[in-house]
Design a protein around this motif. Structure first.
Motif, PDB file in Angstrom:
ATOM      1  N   LYS A  41       0.825  -1.203   0.000  1.00 45.12           N
ATOM      2  CA  LYS A  41       0.000   0.000   0.000  1.00 45.12           C
ATOM      3  C   LYS A  41       0.866   1.263   0.000  1.00 45.12           C
ATOM      4  CE  LYS A  41      -4.164  -1.683  -0.055  1.00 45.12           C
ATOM      5  NZ  LYS A  41      -5.078  -1.405  -1.208  1.00 45.12           N
ATOM      6  N   TRP A  42       1.925   1.251   0.800  1.00 45.70           N
ATOM      7  CA  TRP A  42       2.809   2.406   0.842  1.00 45.70           C
ATOM      8  C   TRP A  42       3.470   2.630  -0.512  1.00 45.70           C
ATOM      9  CZ3 TRP A  42       7.982   3.231  -0.057  1.00 45.70           C
ATOM     10  CH2 TRP A  42       8.466   4.480   0.328  1.00 45.70           C
ATOM     11  N   LYS A  43       3.947   1.547  -1.124  1.00 49.04           N
ATOM     12  CA  LYS A  43       4.576   1.662  -2.438  1.00 49.04           C
ATOM     13  C   LYS A  43       3.580   2.159  -3.483  1.00 49.04           C
ATOM     14  CE  LYS A  43       8.327  -1.719  -2.116  1.00 49.04           C
ATOM     15  NZ  LYS A  43       8.867  -2.982  -2.677  1.00 49.04           N
ATOM     16  N   LYS A  44       2.333   1.667  -3.409  1.00 51.06           N
ATOM     17  CA  LYS A  44       1.331   2.076  -4.385  1.00 51.06           C
ATOM     18  C   LYS A  44       1.107   3.582  -4.338  1.00 51.06           C
ATOM     19  CE  LYS A  44      -3.480   1.388  -5.819  1.00 51.06           C
ATOM     20  NZ  LYS A  44      -4.738   0.612  -5.609  1.00 51.06           N
ATOM     21  N   TRP A  45       0.958   4.128  -3.134  1.00 52.44           N
ATOM     22  CA  TRP A  45       0.730   5.579  -3.030  1.00 52.44           C
ATOM     23  C   TRP A  45       1.950   6.354  -3.487  1.00 52.44           C
ATOM     24  CZ3 TRP A  45      -3.842   7.285  -3.129  1.00 52.44           C
ATOM     25  CH2 TRP A  45      -4.891   6.578  -2.528  1.00 52.44           C
ATOM     26  N   SER A  46       3.128   5.834  -3.213  1.00 50.10           N
ATOM     27  CA  SER A  46       4.348   6.468  -3.698  1.00 50.10           C
ATOM     28  C   SER A  46       4.405   6.436  -5.218  1.00 50.10           C
ATOM     29  CB  SER A  46       5.574   5.756  -3.111  1.00 50.10           C
ATOM     30  OG  SER A  46       6.765   6.277  -3.637  1.00 50.10           O
TER      31      SER A  46
END
Length: 330
Positions: A294-299
């Motif tokens: 999820k963190w990577k997706k938003w990044s």
């Protein structure tokens, strides 16, 4: 001699100094290898030779072959869904803009500034069963819609009036205000012929919008054959801005606008290929992995938005209209 013939650009005809690549099928992890090359003249990335049999690369679950049941547009929830889609299509007034801010449907951003109405004549090419783009238009009252796709099982006639024909664009007739390709143009073996058909079918003040992955992008420059949207061998042509403009000119069409609309997939998909992981391979489970994804997706979304603003996203909508005077190229 054979390799020299295969390295002749199918778009502009250039045969000098084209750059070869070997790409693997990685959506399903088959890892079959295919020769591609990038034309140094028009910058189109293209497959060197069309596979004789593509059925191996289009399993039954790949495509929307069968009629859609339209269930998300039924009942009370269906009424709310129609409200959402109406807002996404028209984007007028504070109420609709607020809905878009909360529950947008990105595919309909292409209509911005085109004055699309429920009476607009819209043809969608390579649409599958029409569920993603055309069916919602019919559900909210659009009256003159048609889809065509030569690979569906057969013609589809929906109760809401939408028709999908099992046919290529060459068999279409009439005049259309809007013609769209939503990530189907890169699959066609004869893009120049398709543009000639567009020029024949487009109304004098009509617009054709071709949404495709593009080699004029940071993702291709960075990932090369690990770029997920290369998608060998299903994507025959990964066009550049230059190659699209050239083909349009030959067909009597003007490329007057390009809108980049890339998303996080250019990073998330490509990073899987860098790790030699097929797209279809199941994700590893676990709370830590979920949070990390999820963190990577938003990044990645933030990075994609930046690339889009800079004109370097890995997919875009190419807007064509008839050239002044209405002349048609060869």
């Amino acid at each position: 001699m054979e390799s020299e013939i295969r390295m002749v650009c199918k778009v502009c005809g250039n045969a000098s100094q084209n750059v070869p690549y070997v790409a693997r099928e990685m959506m399903y992890g088959l890892r079959d290898e295919f020769d591609y090359f990038e034309c140094v003249a028009c910058k189109c990335l293209q497959i060197a030779a069309f596979p004789a049999d593509m059925s191996r690369y289009y399993p039954s679950h790949y495509y929307s072959f069968h009629a859609y049941d339209g269930k998300k547009f039924k009942g009370l929830l269906g009424a709310l869904k129609r409200l959402q889609y109406t807002a996404a299509i028209h984007r007028k007034g504070l109420f609709q803009k607020t809905i878009c801010a909360l529950l947008d449907v990105p595919d309909y951003r292409i209509f911005k500034g085109l004055g699309v109405k429920q009476t607009s004549r819209i043809l969608d090419v390579g649409c599958g069963n029409g569920r993603s783009f055309l069916y919602p238009l019919a559900a909210v009252g659009f009256q003159h819609l048609l889809g065509c796709d030569p690979f569906i099982d057969g013609d589809i006639d929906y109760a809401n009036g939408l028709q999908i024909q099992k046919a290529p664009i060459a068999q279409m007739i009439g005049q259309w205000d809007i013609i769209t390709y939503h990530h189907s143009f890169e699959h066609v073996a004869d893009p120049q012929d398709n543009l000639a058909c567009i020029a024949r079918l487009l109304a004098s003040d009509g617009v054709c919008i071709i949404r495709i992955p593009t080699a004029s992008s940071w993702a291709w420059e960075h990932y090369r054959t690990n770029w997920a949207q290369l998608d060998a061998p299903r994507h025959f042509f990964l066009h550049s801005r230059a190659s699209m403009a050239l083909m349009g000119e030959r067909a009597g069409l003007e490329l007057y606008n390009v809108v980049y609309d890339s998303r996080h997939f250019q990073f998330s998909g490509s990073e899987k290929y860098v790790a030699n992981t097929a797209l279809a391979e199941p994700r590893k489970k676990g709370l830590f992995r979920f949070i990390t994804r999820k963190w990577k997706k938003w990044s990645y979304i933030r990075q994609a938005n930046t690339l889009n603003r800079e004109g370097r996203g890995d997919q875009a909508g190419f807007y064509f209209r008839k050239k002044a005077g209405g002349e048609t190229g060869n």
